[in-house]
Design a protein around this motif. Structure first.
Motif, PDB file in Angstrom:
ATOM      1  N   THR A   1       0.844  -1.203   0.000  1.00  0.00           N
ATOM      2  CA  THR A   1       0.000   0.000   0.000  1.00  0.00           C
ATOM      3  C   THR A   1       0.873   1.244   0.000  1.00  0.00           C
ATOM      4  OG1 THR A   1      -1.674  -1.207   1.232  1.00  0.00           O
ATOM      5  CG2 THR A   1      -1.859   1.187   1.248  1.00  0.00           C
ATOM      6  N   ALA A   2       1.901   1.228   0.830  1.00  0.00           N
ATOM      7  CA  ALA A   2       2.802   2.386   0.929  1.00  0.00           C
ATOM      8  C   ALA A   2       3.451   2.685  -0.419  1.00  0.00           C
ATOM      9  CB  ALA A   2       3.870   2.123   1.993  1.00  0.00           C
ATOM     10  N   ALA A   3       3.972   1.652  -1.052  1.00  0.00           N
ATOM     11  CA  ALA A   3       4.658   1.859  -2.336  1.00  0.00           C
ATOM     12  C   ALA A   3       3.681   2.378  -3.392  1.00  0.00           C
ATOM     13  CB  ALA A   3       5.302   0.547  -2.786  1.00  0.00           C
ATOM     14  N   LYS A   4       2.447   1.831  -3.390  1.00  0.00           N
ATOM     15  CA  LYS A   4       1.459   2.278  -4.386  1.00  0.00           C
ATOM     16  C   LYS A   4       1.035   3.717  -4.123  1.00  0.00           C
ATOM     17  CE  LYS A   4      -0.201  -2.329  -5.432  1.00  0.00           C
ATOM     18  NZ  LYS A   4      -1.197  -3.372  -5.185  1.00  0.00           N
ATOM     19  N   ARG A   5       0.920   4.101  -2.847  1.00  0.00           N
ATOM     20  CA  ARG A   5       0.546   5.492  -2.542  1.00  0.00           C
ATOM     21  C   ARG A   5       1.659   6.468  -2.922  1.00  0.00           C
ATOM     22  NH1 ARG A   5      -3.069   5.274   3.027  1.00  0.00           N
ATOM     23  NH2 ARG A   5      -4.754   4.061   2.093  1.00  0.00           N
ATOM     24  N   LEU A   6       2.865   5.934  -3.065  1.00  0.00           N
ATOM     25  CA  LEU A   6       3.981   6.773  -3.534  1.00  0.00           C
ATOM     26  C   LEU A   6       4.139   6.689  -5.052  1.00  0.00           C
ATOM     27  CD1 LEU A   6       6.470   5.775  -0.704  1.00  0.00           C
ATOM     28  CD2 LEU A   6       5.630   8.086  -1.096  1.00  0.00           C
ATOM     29  N   SER A   7       3.198   5.977  -5.707  1.00  0.00           N
ATOM     30  CA  SER A   7       3.161   5.825  -7.173  1.00  0.00           C
ATOM     31  C   SER A   7       4.281   4.948  -7.713  1.00  0.00           C
ATOM     32  CB  SER A   7       3.193   7.186  -7.884  1.00  0.00           C
ATOM     33  OG  SER A   7       2.126   7.981  -7.460  1.00  0.00           O
ATOM     34  N   ALA A   8       4.904   4.132  -6.867  1.00  0.00           N
ATOM     35  CA  ALA A   8       5.895   3.164  -7.358  1.00  0.00           C
ATOM     36  C   ALA A   8       5.170   1.990  -8.015  1.00  0.00           C
ATOM     37  CB  ALA A   8       6.753   2.661  -6.202  1.00  0.00           C
ATOM     38  N   ASP A   9       5.874   1.297  -8.902  1.00  0.00           N
ATOM     39  CA  ASP A   9       5.376   0.012  -9.401  1.00  0.00           C
ATOM     40  C   ASP A   9       5.747  -1.048  -8.372  1.00  0.00           C
ATOM     41  OD1 ASP A   9       4.432   1.064 -11.857  1.00  0.00           O
ATOM     42  OD2 ASP A   9       6.494   1.112 -12.595  1.00  0.00           O
ATOM     43  N   VAL A  10       4.822  -1.977  -8.121  1.00  0.00           N
ATOM     44  CA  VAL A  10       5.034  -2.970  -7.061  1.00  0.00           C
ATOM     45  C   VAL A  10       4.999  -4.374  -7.656  1.00  0.00           C
ATOM     46  CG1 VAL A  10       4.150  -3.899  -4.892  1.00  0.00           C
ATOM     47  CG2 VAL A  10       3.986  -1.447  -5.346  1.00  0.00           C
ATOM     48  N   LEU A  11       6.043  -5.138  -7.399  1.00  0.00           N
ATOM     49  CA  LEU A  11       6.057  -6.560  -7.757  1.00  0.00           C
ATOM     50  C   LEU A  11       5.968  -7.346  -6.459  1.00  0.00           C
ATOM     51  CD1 LEU A  11       9.028  -6.672 -10.324  1.00  0.00           C
ATOM     52  CD2 LEU A  11       6.599  -6.364 -10.792  1.00  0.00           C
ATOM     53  N   SER A  12       4.947  -8.173  -6.364  1.00  0.00           N
ATOM     54  CA  SER A  12       4.723  -8.958  -5.154  1.00  0.00           C
ATOM     55  C   SER A  12       5.208 -10.371  -5.416  1.00  0.00           C
ATOM     56  CB  SER A  12       3.221  -8.943  -4.843  1.00  0.00           C
ATOM     57  OG  SER A  12       2.971  -9.667  -3.684  1.00  0.00           O
TER      58      SER A  12
ATOM     59  N   HIS B   1      12.828  -6.590  13.246  1.00  0.00           N
ATOM     60  CA  HIS B   1      11.676  -6.177  12.442  1.00  0.00           C
ATOM     61  C   HIS B   1      11.617  -4.651  12.588  1.00  0.00           C
ATOM     62  CE1 HIS B   1       7.936  -6.111  10.436  1.00  0.00           C
ATOM     63  NE2 HIS B   1       7.235  -6.966  11.140  1.00  0.00           N
ATOM     64  N   PRO B   2      12.548  -3.958  11.921  1.00  0.00           N
ATOM     65  CA  PRO B   2      12.714  -2.532  12.222  1.00  0.00           C
ATOM     66  C   PRO B   2      11.483  -1.675  11.958  1.00  0.00           C
ATOM     67  CG  PRO B   2      14.246  -3.255  10.492  1.00  0.00           C
ATOM     68  CD  PRO B   2      13.583  -4.475  11.010  1.00  0.00           C
ATOM     69  N   THR B   3      10.754  -1.929  10.880  1.00  0.00           N
ATOM     70  CA  THR B   3       9.610  -1.036  10.610  1.00  0.00           C
ATOM     71  C   THR B   3       8.477  -1.262  11.606  1.00  0.00           C
ATOM     72  OG1 THR B   3       8.700  -2.494   8.879  1.00  0.00           O
ATOM     73  CG2 THR B   3      10.160  -0.682   8.168  1.00  0.00           C
ATOM     74  N   GLN B   4       8.396  -2.455  12.217  1.00  0.00           N
ATOM     75  CA  GLN B   4       7.398  -2.661  13.277  1.00  0.00           C
ATOM     76  C   GLN B   4       7.736  -1.757  14.463  1.00  0.00           C
ATOM     77  OE1 GLN B   4       4.537  -4.837  13.385  1.00  0.00           O
ATOM     78  NE2 GLN B   4       4.113  -3.586  15.190  1.00  0.00           N
ATOM     79  N   ALA B   5       9.011  -1.721  14.847  1.00  0.00           N
ATOM     80  CA  ALA B   5       9.403  -0.864  15.978  1.00  0.00           C
ATOM     81  C   ALA B   5       9.160   0.605  15.647  1.00  0.00           C
ATOM     82  CB  ALA B   5      10.871  -1.094  16.316  1.00  0.00           C
ATOM     83  N   LEU B   6       9.436   0.984  14.406  1.00  0.00           N
ATOM     84  CA  LEU B   6       9.245   2.392  14.034  1.00  0.00           C
ATOM     85  C   LEU B   6       7.770   2.780  14.082  1.00  0.00           C
ATOM     86  CD1 LEU B   6      11.814   2.506  11.100  1.00  0.00           C
ATOM     87  CD2 LEU B   6      11.966   3.789  13.249  1.00  0.00           C
ATOM     88  N   LEU B   7       6.897   1.894  13.600  1.00  0.00           N
ATOM     89  CA  LEU B   7       5.463   2.241  13.629  1.00  0.00           C
ATOM     90  C   LEU B   7       4.942   2.221  15.075  1.00  0.00           C
ATOM     91  CD1 LEU B   7       3.172  -0.303  13.904  1.00  0.00           C
ATOM     92  CD2 LEU B   7       4.298  -0.980  11.810  1.00  0.00           C
TER      93      LEU B   7
ATOM     94  N   VAL C   1       1.338   2.078   7.476  1.00  0.00           N
ATOM     95  CA  VAL C   1       1.391   2.484   6.061  1.00  0.00           C
ATOM     96  C   VAL C   1       2.202   3.778   5.927  1.00  0.00           C
ATOM     97  CG1 VAL C   1       0.025   3.194   4.064  1.00  0.00           C
ATOM     98  CG2 VAL C   1      -0.796   1.341   5.541  1.00  0.00           C
ATOM     99  N   ALA C   2       1.906   4.766   6.779  1.00  0.00           N
ATOM    100  CA  ALA C   2       2.612   6.057   6.692  1.00  0.00           C
ATOM    101  C   ALA C   2       4.098   5.896   7.009  1.00  0.00           C
ATOM    102  CB  ALA C   2       1.968   7.053   7.648  1.00  0.00           C
ATOM    103  N   VAL C   3       4.394   5.089   8.017  1.00  0.00           N
ATOM    104  CA  VAL C   3       5.804   4.906   8.399  1.00  0.00           C
ATOM    105  C   VAL C   3       6.565   4.210   7.261  1.00  0.00           C
ATOM    106  CG1 VAL C   3       7.334   3.695  10.023  1.00  0.00           C
ATOM    107  CG2 VAL C   3       5.347   4.959  10.872  1.00  0.00           C
ATOM    108  N   ARG C   4       5.930   3.247   6.621  1.00  0.00           N
ATOM    109  CA  ARG C   4       6.619   2.544   5.523  1.00  0.00           C
ATOM    110  C   ARG C   4       6.715   3.440   4.291  1.00  0.00           C
ATOM    111  NH1 ARG C   4       3.842  -2.370   8.407  1.00  0.00           N
ATOM    112  NH2 ARG C   4       5.721  -3.181   9.410  1.00  0.00           N
ATOM    113  N   MET C   5       5.725   4.319   4.101  1.00  0.00           N
ATOM    114  CA  MET C   5       5.878   5.326   3.026  1.00  0.00           C
ATOM    115  C   MET C   5       7.117   6.182   3.315  1.00  0.00           C
ATOM    116  SD  MET C   5       1.946   6.611   2.403  1.00  0.00           S
ATOM    117  CE  MET C   5       2.191   7.644   0.962  1.00  0.00           C
TER     118      MET C   5
END
Ligand code: CP
Length: 352
Positions: A88-99, A159-165, A329-333
Motif C-alpha cells: 500500500t505504501a509503495a502504491k501510494r507513492l506511485s511506485a510500481d510494485v512486484l509482489s 523487524h525494524p519497521t514494526q518498531a518504528l510504527l 502504512v505512513a511509516v513505511r511510506m
C-alpha cells in the motif's frame, strides 16, 4: 536520509545476531536494523511519517514521489500486515510494485535465493522489501543486488519497521493527549517512559527491534516473561528490569506491549502448557484493570486471542492494535521515500 545504512556512511552498529553489512553496491541505502538508526535516525523517520499520515487523510491519498521506481516485496514467510502495508505504501507513492512469494517461485524447483534475487533484480528493481525465516537474509540480499533493501522481519533477529510504527503510534497518542500536533513533537516524550514488553521475548524479532528503539530514545524497558521465554543472554539489550510477575509490573507502566506466543518457532516447547502461560502472562480484563489511568496496550499482531490478550482487552479504548496497523502504512511510506525519493512530496514540504 543520512542514517540508513549505505556505502558512504559509517559502518552500522549491529546487534549481536546481525551479520555485518558490506558496503552497498551503487551507493544505495538500506534499512536492515534499528541498531543502525540511533535516536536521530528514528526521530527523522517519525518526522517524515507525520507528512505521510497527512497524505493518508487526503481524499486521494497518493503522491507521485516514486513514479518510475519499482519496489519488490519478497516474502519467504507468511505475513498479512507487513506485506500489505508495504505494498500500500509503495502504491501510494506511485511506485510500481512486484509482489513475490518464494512459495510460488522457481525456488520450489531448486533455484537458490541468490539466483532468484539476482534474476528479479535484473528486471530493474529499486528496492527489495524482504521477509525471511533466517536472520541475516535481508543483509545477504543487500550484498547481492544494486538496490535498496528493507528488512521486513528476519527470523528472530529484527523487524525494524514494526518498531518504528510502534514508536510513531506512542508519540502520536501522547501528542494528542497533550493537545499538540505530533508534527515537530520530537522524541522527548520517550525519555523515562516505562514500557513493559510481555511474553515470548526469546523468539521475537519485534521485541529486539523495539527494545533497541526504546533504549535509543531513553525509555525504560521492563521485560516480563517466564525465564524460558527470555533470550539466553541479554547482553547488548538496553533493558532496565526483568520481571516474572506481570501483576506487580502493570500498575507502574505507561505502555504494556504484548508479544505473540510464537508456536511456529517452537515456543510451546519452552512452556508446561499454553494454558499455564496464559494464566500467568495473559492480559485478561482483571489484569488490564491493574494498569494505571492512561496506560496504553499494544500488540504487533497477529494476536492469539485468549492466550496473550483477552478479547475484551483487545477491544478497550486504550488498545492501539489497529492504530498501529494504520500508522504502519505512513511509516513505511516514509522509509521507502527516504530510501528512494528525490523530489519533495507535494504539499508537505518534505524532501528525501
Ligand atoms: N506484525 C507483523 O509483522 O504482522 P505480519 O506477520 O502479519 O506481517
Amino acid at each position: 536520509m543520512t542514517r540508513l545504512a549505505g556505502s558512504e556512511g559509517p559502518r552500522p552498529t549491529v546487534s549481536p545476531a546481525a551479520p555485518v553489512v558490506e558496503p552497498a553496491k551503487g551507493g544505495r541505502r538500506h534499512l536492515l536494523s534499528v541498531a543502525e538508526l540511533g535516536a536521530e535516525g528514528i526521530a527523522e523517520i517519525l518526522e517524515v511519517s507525520d507528512a505521510f499520515v497527512e497524505v493518508g487523510r487526503r481524499s486521494i491519498p497518493k503522491v507521485p514521489s516514486l513514479r518510475g521506481r519499482t519496489v519488490v516485496t519478497l516474502f519467504a514467510e507468511q505475513s498479512t500486515r507487513t506485506r500489505l502495508s508495504f505494498e500500500t505504501a509503495a502504491k501510494r507513492l506511485s511506485a510500481d510494485v512486484l509482489s513475490f512469494s518464494l512459495d510460488t517461485s522457481s525456488v520450489k524447483k531448486g533455484e537458490s535465493l541468490r539466483d532468484t534475487v539476482e534474476t528479479v533484480a535484473a528486471m530493474g528493481v529499486d528496492a527489495f522489501v524482504v521477509r525471511h525465516t533466517s536472520a541475516g537474509a535481508p543483509a545477504a540480499v543487500a550484498r547481492w543486488v544494486d538496490a535498496s533493501v528493507v528488512n521486513a522481519g528476519d527470523g528472530w533477529h529484527e523487524h525494524p519497521t514494526q518498531a518504528l510504527l510502534d514508536c510513531y503510534t506512542i508519540r502520536q497518542v501522547l501528542a494528542e493527549r497533550a493537545g499538540r500536533p505530533s508534527q515537530g513533537a520530537g522524541v522527548g516524550c520517550f525519555v523515562g517512559l516505562r514500557v513493559a514488553i510481555v511474553g515470548d521475548v526469546r523468539h521475537s524479532r519485534v521485541a529486539r527491534s523495539l527494545v533497541l528503539a526504546m533504549g535509543s530514545l531513553g525509555a525504560e524497558v521492563i521485560l516480563v516473561a517466564p525465564g524460558s521465554l527470555l533470550p539466553p543472554s541479554l547482553e547488548g539489550w538496553p533493558v532496565t528490569e526483568v520481571s516474572y510477575d506481570l501483576d506487580a509490573v502493570l500498575p507502574h507502566v505507561d505502555v504494556c506491549y504484548l508479544l505473540r506466543l510464537q508456536s511456529e518457532r517452537g515456543a510451546g516447547a519452552f512452556l508446561p502448557s499454553v494454558r499455564e502461560y496464559s494464566t500467568w502472562y495473559g492480559l485478561t480484563a482483571r489484569r488490564a484493570g491493574l494498569l494505571g489511568d492512561g496506560a496504553l496496550v499494544m500488540h504487533p499482531g497477529p494476536m492469539n486471542r485468549g492466550v496473550e490478550i483477552a478479547d475484551d482487552v483487545a477491544a478497550l479504548p486504550q488498545s492501539l492494535v489497529l492504530r498501529q496497523v494504520s500508522n504502519g502504512v505512513a511509516v513505511r511510506m516514509a522509509v521507502l521515500f527516504m530510501l528512494l525519493g528525490q523530489a519533495p512530496v507535494p504539499g508537505t514540504g518534505v524532501s528525501a
